[in-house]
Write a protein that holds these residues in place. Structure first.
Motif, PDB file in Angstrom:
ATOM      1  N   MET A 284      17.011  15.005  -4.788  1.00  0.00           N
ATOM      2  CA  MET A 284      15.866  14.255  -5.301  1.00  0.00           C
ATOM      3  C   MET A 284      16.331  13.056  -6.111  1.00  0.00           C
ATOM      4  N   ARG A 285      17.302  13.279  -7.023  1.00  0.00           N
ATOM      5  CA  ARG A 285      17.788  12.185  -7.858  1.00  0.00           C
ATOM      6  C   ARG A 285      18.556  11.152  -7.044  1.00  0.00           C
ATOM      7  N   ALA A 286      19.288  11.593  -6.010  1.00  0.00           N
ATOM      8  CA  ALA A 286      20.042  10.648  -5.177  1.00  0.00           C
ATOM      9  C   ALA A 286      19.094   9.679  -4.485  1.00  0.00           C
ATOM     10  N   TRP A 287      18.023  10.205  -3.904  1.00  0.00           N
ATOM     11  CA  TRP A 287      17.092   9.318  -3.207  1.00  0.00           C
ATOM     12  C   TRP A 287      16.200   8.556  -4.178  1.00  0.00           C
ATOM     13  N   GLU A 288      16.034   9.073  -5.382  1.00  0.00           N
ATOM     14  CA  GLU A 288      15.322   8.317  -6.415  1.00  0.00           C
ATOM     15  C   GLU A 288      16.069   7.021  -6.708  1.00  0.00           C
ATOM     16  N   ARG A 289      17.419   7.081  -6.705  1.00  0.00           N
ATOM     17  CA  ARG A 289      18.222   5.880  -6.905  1.00  0.00           C
ATOM     18  C   ARG A 289      18.004   4.852  -5.799  1.00  0.00           C
ATOM     19  N   ALA A 290      17.646   5.336  -4.612  1.00  0.00           N
ATOM     20  CA  ALA A 290      17.394   4.436  -3.486  1.00  0.00           C
ATOM     21  C   ALA A 290      15.936   3.974  -3.445  1.00  0.00           C
ATOM     22  N   GLY A 291      15.135   4.391  -4.443  1.00  0.00           N
ATOM     23  CA  GLY A 291      13.748   3.943  -4.525  1.00  0.00           C
ATOM     24  C   GLY A 291      12.756   4.794  -3.754  1.00  0.00           C
ATOM     25  N   VAL A 292      13.169   5.991  -3.343  1.00  0.00           N
ATOM     26  CA  VAL A 292      12.282   6.881  -2.579  1.00  0.00           C
ATOM     27  C   VAL A 292      12.041   8.139  -3.398  1.00  0.00           C
ATOM     28  N   ARG A 293      10.771   8.458  -3.633  1.00  0.00           N
ATOM     29  CA  ARG A 293      10.450   9.649  -4.417  1.00  0.00           C
ATOM     30  C   ARG A 293      10.206  10.830  -3.497  1.00  0.00           C
TER      31      ARG A 293
END
Length: 370
Positions: A284-293
């Protein structure tokens, strides 16, 4: 006789002058060769036995980890559902508050109407009095028209009151149901948390001895390998890890590269950073860095984007483990693909975020979040 003595003397001189023949250290004896061959056979047998025991112990560890992961992800799922139930309840409360305000607004009009009607019974309204001053037929019709209009307005006001009350009653029922759903979700989350805590405690208790056993067996396996084999394996691992970090502007690269910066951080169930993670918290946090929740739950992460064939994986894709069914809880583990058949994942209690092969027996597929 003289000749015999001379020959005997010569032989003695040769024996005295020549040193005794010693075994060549560079050419082992047949006994040493035999012992060496036996040592190889013994070591090979020990290696096979230790490897078999290691596989059995590791399989048990994997089974315990999978059981815990299923319960942990079930808890994560209940937290997602609880949050959704809370949002529905808040929306229902807001709609009910607006409906109650409308009922009160209409009620004030009805109260005013009642007050005016009561007053009309004791004192004649001047306007109504003027209406009755004209005694001709035309005046009568006029008075009837005015009274009918007033009656229609009062009927509409009362009808509006009934409608507002009905709407409020419906919304009040919805709010009650939403509250009940929230309470049920809260109870499920509590029970799921208790089950996860118990499973983690069992895992920690049972895996302590198993981990000690696997470490001992691993040392035996490593001791049975040659130094060259160990060095080759470690070099291959180092080269593989070094080749995983690559630049790129794609969202998947952003997610994968960030995940690699979290290596070594401890696994803690239901954690989502920044110092500890569980599997779905890390992704979740990895893709949060890419702007995707995405949610902190494998159940919805599995449906967070299109499913990707395993021969078309890109860095950042999410890899899921378990088995596919109508129950999202049967998918219990997730990692993030970082290239070369490797993933970064938070494995289990007692472990840390690390790189591992994606090729496990319970790999069920991949998703590309969007």
């Amino acid at each position: 006789m003289r000749t015999f003595r001379a020959g005997l003397l010569a032989c003695c001189l040769i024996v005295a002058l020549c040193p005794p023949v010693e075994a060549d250290p560079h050419h082992p004896s047949s006994r040493e060769v035999k012992r060496a061959r036996q040592a190889v056979r013994d070591r090979s047998k020990a290696l096979a036995g230790a490897t078999a025991e290691l596989v059995t112990a590791q399989s048990r560890l994997d089974e315990l980890a999978a059981q815990v992961e299923r319960l942990v992800e079930a808890y994560n799922g209940e937290l997602v559902r609880l949050r959704q139930a809370q949002e529905v309840h808040e929306q229902a409360r807001a709609r009910l508050a607006a409906a109650d305000a409308e009922v009160e607004r209409v009620r004030q009009g009805v109260v005013l109407l009642a007050a005016e009607s009561y007053s009309g019974l004791t004192t004649m309204d001047p306007v109504i009095g003027l209406m009755f001053d004209r005694g001709d037929k035309e005046g009568f019709l006029h008075r009837m028209g005015v009274l009918g209009q007033l009656g229609g307005e009062r009927a509409a006001l009362l009808s509006g009151m009934r409608d507002a009350q009905q709407v409020a009653a419906i919304l009040r029922t919805q709010a009650v149901n939403a509250y009940a759903a929230q309470q049920a979700a809260s109870e499920r989350a509590r029970l799921a948390k208790a089950a996860a805590e118990a499973a983690v405690a069992r895992q920690q208790r049972d895996t302590g001895q198993l981990r000690a056993q696997t470490e001992t067996l691993q040392r035996q396996v490593d001791a049975a390998r040659t130094r060259a084999q160990l060095m080759a394996r470690r070099r291959a691992e180092a080269l593989s890890l070094a080749g995983l970090v690559s630049g790129g502007s794609a969202m998947g690269d952003v997610a994968a590269n960030w995940a690699l910066t979290q290596l070594g951080k401890p696994y803690v169930w239901a954690a989502d950073g920044p110092e500890t993670y569980d599997c779905s918290g890390l992704t979740m946090r990895a893709w949060e860095r890419a702007g995707v929740r995405i949610d902190h739950w494998t159940g919805t992460q599995w449906t967070s984007g299109p499913h990707v064939p395993l021969d078309q994986l890109r860095r950042g894709d999410l890899l899921f483990f378990g088995h596919i069914s109508d129950d999202p809880g049967t998918i219990h583990h997730v990692g993030i693909y970082v290239g070369r058949g490797q993933m970064v994942h938070a494995p289990q209690t007692g472990d840390v975020v690390r790189v591992a092969s994606i090729w496990r027996g319970d790999l069920v597929g991949a998703t590309r979040p969007q």
